[in-house]
Design a protein around this motif. Structure first.
Motif, PDB file in Angstrom:
ATOM      1  N   THR A 175     -67.967 -50.766  -3.441  1.00 18.35           N
ATOM      2  CA  THR A 175     -67.160 -49.786  -2.716  1.00 18.35           C
ATOM      3  C   THR A 175     -66.043 -49.400  -3.693  1.00 18.35           C
ATOM      4  O   THR A 175     -65.968 -49.978  -4.773  1.00 18.35           O
ATOM      5  CB  THR A 175     -66.620 -50.373  -1.397  1.00 18.35           C
ATOM      6  N   GLU A 194     -62.381 -48.495  -2.944  1.00 19.56           N
ATOM      7  CA  GLU A 194     -60.981 -48.359  -2.508  1.00 19.56           C
ATOM      8  C   GLU A 194     -60.005 -48.547  -3.678  1.00 19.56           C
ATOM      9  O   GLU A 194     -59.042 -47.787  -3.837  1.00 19.56           O
ATOM     10  CB  GLU A 194     -60.642 -49.388  -1.408  1.00 19.56           C
ATOM     11  N   ARG A 201     -74.580 -54.180  -3.853  1.00 18.88           N
ATOM     12  CA  ARG A 201     -74.154 -55.369  -3.110  1.00 18.88           C
ATOM     13  C   ARG A 201     -75.289 -56.367  -3.198  1.00 18.88           C
ATOM     14  O   ARG A 201     -76.420 -56.055  -2.827  1.00 18.88           O
ATOM     15  CB  ARG A 201     -73.853 -55.032  -1.644  1.00 18.88           C
ATOM     16  N   GLU A 241     -76.915 -58.452  -1.669  1.00 18.25           N
ATOM     17  CA  GLU A 241     -77.208 -58.908  -0.313  1.00 18.25           C
ATOM     18  C   GLU A 241     -78.051 -60.178  -0.352  1.00 18.25           C
ATOM     19  O   GLU A 241     -78.960 -60.288  -1.171  1.00 18.25           O
ATOM     20  CB  GLU A 241     -78.012 -57.830   0.438  1.00 18.25           C
ATOM     21  N   MET A 295     -83.347 -49.472   3.546  1.00 21.66           N
ATOM     22  CA  MET A 295     -82.377 -49.620   4.647  1.00 21.66           C
ATOM     23  C   MET A 295     -81.356 -50.698   4.349  1.00 21.66           C
ATOM     24  O   MET A 295     -80.185 -50.555   4.682  1.00 21.66           O
ATOM     25  CB  MET A 295     -83.112 -49.925   5.932  1.00 21.66           C
ATOM     26  N   GLY A 331     -80.739 -52.263   0.980  1.00 22.47           N
ATOM     27  CA  GLY A 331     -81.043 -52.434  -0.431  1.00 22.47           C
ATOM     28  C   GLY A 331     -79.933 -53.239  -1.078  1.00 22.47           C
ATOM     29  O   GLY A 331     -78.954 -53.618  -0.432  1.00 22.47           O
ATOM     30  N   TYR A 345     -61.896 -41.317   0.868  1.00 24.32           N
ATOM     31  CA  TYR A 345     -60.643 -42.031   0.990  1.00 24.32           C
ATOM     32  C   TYR A 345     -59.563 -41.008   1.300  1.00 24.32           C
ATOM     33  O   TYR A 345     -59.424 -40.012   0.584  1.00 24.32           O
ATOM     34  CB  TYR A 345     -60.362 -42.762  -0.338  1.00 24.32           C
ATOM     35  N   GLU A 404     -76.997 -48.806  11.488  1.00 30.00           N
ATOM     36  CA  GLU A 404     -75.666 -48.307  11.129  1.00 30.00           C
ATOM     37  C   GLU A 404     -75.812 -47.315   9.968  1.00 30.00           C
ATOM     38  O   GLU A 404     -76.154 -47.708   8.859  1.00 30.00           O
ATOM     39  CB  GLU A 404     -74.788 -49.490  10.710  1.00 30.00           C
ATOM     40  N   GLY A 421     -73.262 -45.092   9.219  1.00 34.73           N
ATOM     41  CA  GLY A 421     -71.940 -44.754   8.702  1.00 34.73           C
ATOM     42  C   GLY A 421     -70.902 -45.676   9.295  1.00 34.73           C
ATOM     43  O   GLY A 421     -71.153 -46.348  10.316  1.00 34.73           O
ATOM     44  N   HIS A 422     -69.755 -45.732   8.625  1.00 34.99           N
ATOM     45  CA  HIS A 422     -68.686 -46.623   9.094  1.00 34.99           C
ATOM     46  C   HIS A 422     -67.361 -46.068   8.592  1.00 34.99           C
ATOM     47  O   HIS A 422     -67.237 -45.767   7.404  1.00 34.99           O
ATOM     48  CB  HIS A 422     -68.933 -48.027   8.515  1.00 34.99           C
ATOM     49  N   PHE A 437     -62.937 -46.312   8.619  1.00 37.70           N
ATOM     50  CA  PHE A 437     -61.860 -47.302   8.731  1.00 37.70           C
ATOM     51  C   PHE A 437     -60.497 -46.634   8.573  1.00 37.70           C
ATOM     52  O   PHE A 437     -60.341 -45.747   7.717  1.00 37.70           O
ATOM     53  CB  PHE A 437     -61.943 -48.319   7.575  1.00 37.70           C
ATOM     54  N   TYR A 464     -64.153 -44.054   4.448  1.00 35.52           N
ATOM     55  CA  TYR A 464     -65.219 -43.521   5.301  1.00 35.52           C
ATOM     56  C   TYR A 464     -66.534 -43.562   4.523  1.00 35.52           C
ATOM     57  O   TYR A 464     -66.614 -43.009   3.426  1.00 35.52           O
ATOM     58  CB  TYR A 464     -64.895 -42.065   5.673  1.00 35.52           C
ATOM     59  N   GLY A 465     -67.546 -44.218   5.076  1.00 36.38           N
ATOM     60  CA  GLY A 465     -68.795 -44.363   4.333  1.00 36.38           C
ATOM     61  C   GLY A 465     -70.005 -43.843   5.099  1.00 36.38           C
ATOM     62  O   GLY A 465     -70.096 -43.989   6.319  1.00 36.38           O
ATOM     63  N   GLY A 517     -74.291 -44.116   4.608  1.00 35.80           N
ATOM     64  CA  GLY A 517     -75.389 -44.694   3.837  1.00 35.80           C
ATOM     65  C   GLY A 517     -76.439 -43.620   3.559  1.00 35.80           C
ATOM     66  O   GLY A 517     -77.363 -43.430   4.337  1.00 35.80           O
TER      67      GLY A 517
HETATM   68  C1  P5A Z   1     -66.261 -47.072   3.698  1.00 36.29           C
HETATM   69  C2  P5A Z   1     -66.492 -46.258   2.471  1.00 36.29           C
HETATM   70  C3  P5A Z   1     -67.480 -49.236   3.239  1.00 36.29           C
HETATM   71  O1  P5A Z   1     -67.938 -49.689   2.236  1.00 36.29           O
HETATM   72  N1  P5A Z   1     -65.679 -48.360   1.874  1.00 36.29           N
HETATM   73  C4  P5A Z   1     -65.948 -47.048   1.349  1.00 36.29           C
HETATM   74  C5  P5A Z   1     -66.135 -48.494   3.238  1.00 36.29           C
HETATM   75  N2  P5A Z   1     -68.085 -49.316   4.433  1.00 36.29           N
HETATM   76  S1  P5A Z   1     -69.476 -50.063   4.716  1.00 36.29           S
HETATM   77  O2  P5A Z   1     -69.676 -50.058   6.127  1.00 36.29           O
HETATM   78  O3  P5A Z   1     -69.508 -51.333   4.106  1.00 36.29           O
HETATM   79  O4  P5A Z   1     -70.614 -49.180   4.051  1.00 36.29           O
HETATM   80  C6  P5A Z   1     -70.762 -47.820   4.414  1.00 36.29           C
HETATM   81  C7  P5A Z   1     -72.197 -47.494   4.761  1.00 36.29           C
HETATM   82  O5  P5A Z   1     -73.059 -47.781   3.657  1.00 36.29           O
HETATM   83  C8  P5A Z   1     -74.334 -48.149   4.136  1.00 36.29           C
HETATM   84  N3  P5A Z   1     -74.713 -49.463   3.560  1.00 36.29           N
HETATM   85  C9  P5A Z   1     -75.923 -49.742   3.020  1.00 36.29           C
HETATM   86  N4  P5A Z   1     -77.025 -48.978   2.844  1.00 36.29           N
HETATM   87  C10 P5A Z   1     -78.106 -49.544   2.273  1.00 36.29           C
HETATM   88  N5  P5A Z   1     -78.137 -50.821   1.860  1.00 36.29           N
HETATM   89  C11 P5A Z   1     -77.053 -51.641   1.998  1.00 36.29           C
HETATM   90  N6  P5A Z   1     -77.097 -52.901   1.556  1.00 36.29           N
HETATM   91  C12 P5A Z   1     -75.883 -51.093   2.608  1.00 36.29           C
HETATM   92  N7  P5A Z   1     -74.642 -51.589   2.909  1.00 36.29           N
HETATM   93  C13 P5A Z   1     -73.955 -50.587   3.476  1.00 36.29           C
HETATM   94  C14 P5A Z   1     -74.252 -48.239   5.646  1.00 36.29           C
HETATM   95  O6  P5A Z   1     -74.784 -47.048   6.220  1.00 36.29           O
HETATM   96  C15 P5A Z   1     -72.761 -48.326   5.892  1.00 36.29           C
HETATM   97  O7  P5A Z   1     -72.399 -47.769   7.145  1.00 36.29           O
END
Ligand code: P5A
Length: 441
Positions: free
Chosen positions: A109, A111, A140, A142, A150, A152, A161, A280, A282-283, A285, A314-315, A317
């Protein structure tokens, strides 16, 4: 694109490693191939979809007043030490050491990176507010990468931001993104439901996840049925006015992921409560000064006073959305792309390549479609009709035109709409109008 030239490796068999339908179809329709666990190569057809999704995201960000930048994928550890997140982020962060033994990381991310830019470049209250976004690969590590793109390890995210002078400004920025997100997903044929959410490693106390309902979703969700009937804001939305009433139309109904759900405090009647699984996509904050304070993002106010900036992030995916759209829109034969994100709008099938009339007609139609700017796959392979039909359905092409010797006797070609499967006939003379209608989309 001619099918004989296109690199589109479709598979008849279901790949054993794929557990969910979107992953199976992405492999079978030749959209992606796995390179390592949770890391994918995007093949031509998949890349076209990814780019179309990114473009819709971009257009809605621009419309809401955000500006595009491009940050690096590799970031210095030092910045993350500054915010205190270098240790906190834990094993999900891929840490890298360069030849000079400097610590780097592949950004999960951004920030820190963007706050540092703003801290260095913006000094006066007059330069605010600002909202900056980028569409960039993230990493990430994971524990359990799964379900293809979905979840990754490397994935494409739109992240932005916002920087404001006070909390009221920051909430306005948050509300703009809230509504822009609803529009973004609606343009892809998705109904995303905003749900009160936990903030995890990003932090803050106001946050919504945007969830689409799907059986294979990783989250359990609970929401008021009334939310499913609400429409995203229209083209006439004015982002410069107070948006609270519009946002309240959504937040006033109960909606929560399982982390937040509390049956005891949920006053939605049982027959009105939707209990489902969701993805999810989008997310968003609001976290006040969590990053601006330690990283020194301050400006001088009109009276010369120091103001620490109020921030949100704001994110979306972007790569996850490719899978999510397939989860929401497919049948036993394959993907059903909404036209707005389809890799090609039209699939042109030549039933008999050895027939001079068929081939001449197809070439003419293909040239017309190209001239009108309608993205077309022309299946010019010398193969069985059944295989050609199956491939077009698998890849999910919204409109399929079939040219065969029998129809041509009456100067007719067959038109099939992938969604619903409805078939009709168009005469060669009327085809110009049909093409013009596709071009207008
Ligand atoms: C918001 C933007 C953030 O990272 N920082 C910058 C904040 N938010 S979040 O929720 O962690 O991630 C935002 C969106 O990214 C997608 N996402 C992923 N997609 C695919 N593989 C992953 N491992 C993964 N992790 C997060 C999601 O859609 C999430 O809402």
């Amino acid at each position: 694109m001619r099918r004989t030239r296109l690199f589109l490796p479709t598979l008849k068999e279901t790949p054993a490693e794929a557990q969910v339908v979107s992953h199976r179809l992405m492999l079978r329709a030749g959209l992606v191939r796995q390179s390592a666990a949770g890391i994918y190569t995007w093949l031509p057809t998949g890349l076209r979809v990814l780019r179309k999704i990114a473009q819709i995201v971009r257009e809605e960000q621009d419309r809401a007043g955000a500006q595009e930048v491009l940050m690096p994928t590799i970031q210095p550890a030092e910045l993350w030490r500054g915010s205190g997140r270098f240790e906190d982020y834990g094993k999900e962060m891929l840490r890298i050491t360069d030849r000079h033994d400097r610590e780097l990381l592949y950004g999960p991310t951004a920030e820190e990176v963007i706050t540092d830019i703003v801290a260095n470049e913006i000094t006066s209250y007059r330069d605010l507010p600002k909202n900056l976004y980028n569409i960039q690969w993230k990493f990430r590590d994971e524990v359990r990468p799964r379900f293809g793109v979905m979840r990754g390890r490397e994935f494409l995210m739109k992240d932005n931001y916002s920087f404001d002078l006070d909390k009221a400004g920051a909430v306005h920025s948050y509300n703009k993104m809230f509504l822009a997100y609803l529009r973004t997903y609606a343009r892809m044929g998705l109904q995303a439901i905003p749900m009160a959410a936990d903030t995890g490693p990003i932090g803050g106390d106001l946050s919504h996840e945007f969830i689409i309902l799907a059986e294979t979703g990783e989250s359990s969700v609970f929401c008021d049925k009334a939310l499913l009937a609400l429409d995203a804001p229209g083209d006439d939305i004015d982002y410069d006015v107070n948006l609270q009433d519009l946002v309240d139309q959504w937040t006033h109904y109960y909606a929560a992921t399982d982390e937040r759900h509390d049956q005891a405090n949920c006053d939605v009647a049982n027959d009105q409560l939707v209990t489902a699984r969701g993805i999810e996509v989008g997310h968003i904050f609001y976290f006040g000064t969590k990053y601006s304070e330690p990283l020194g993002a301050t400006v001088q106010g009109s009276g010369g006073q120091k103001i620490t900036l109020e921030m949100g992030s704001y994110g979306i995916g972007v790569s996850r959305l490719v899978g999510a759209i397939i989860e929401a829109s497919h049948d036993d034969n394959g993907i059903i792309w909404p036209e707005s994100v389809a890799p090609w709008t039209v699939g042109l099938i030549n039933l008999k390549v050895s027939d001079a009339d068929c081939t001449a007609t197809c070439e003419r139609i293909y040239a017309e479609l190209k001239a009108a700017g309608v993205a077309t796959i022309y299946d010019d392979r010398d193969e069985r009709a059944g295989g050609k039909f199956a491939d077009m359905d698998l890849v999910g092409i919204p409109w399929q035109l079939t040219v065969g010797p029998r129809g041509l006797k009456d100067r007719k070609i067959e038109v099939k709409k992938r969604a619903g499967g409805e078939k009709s006939e168009v005469t060669i003379d009327a085809l110009g109008d049909w093409i013009a209608a596709r071009a207008a989309l």
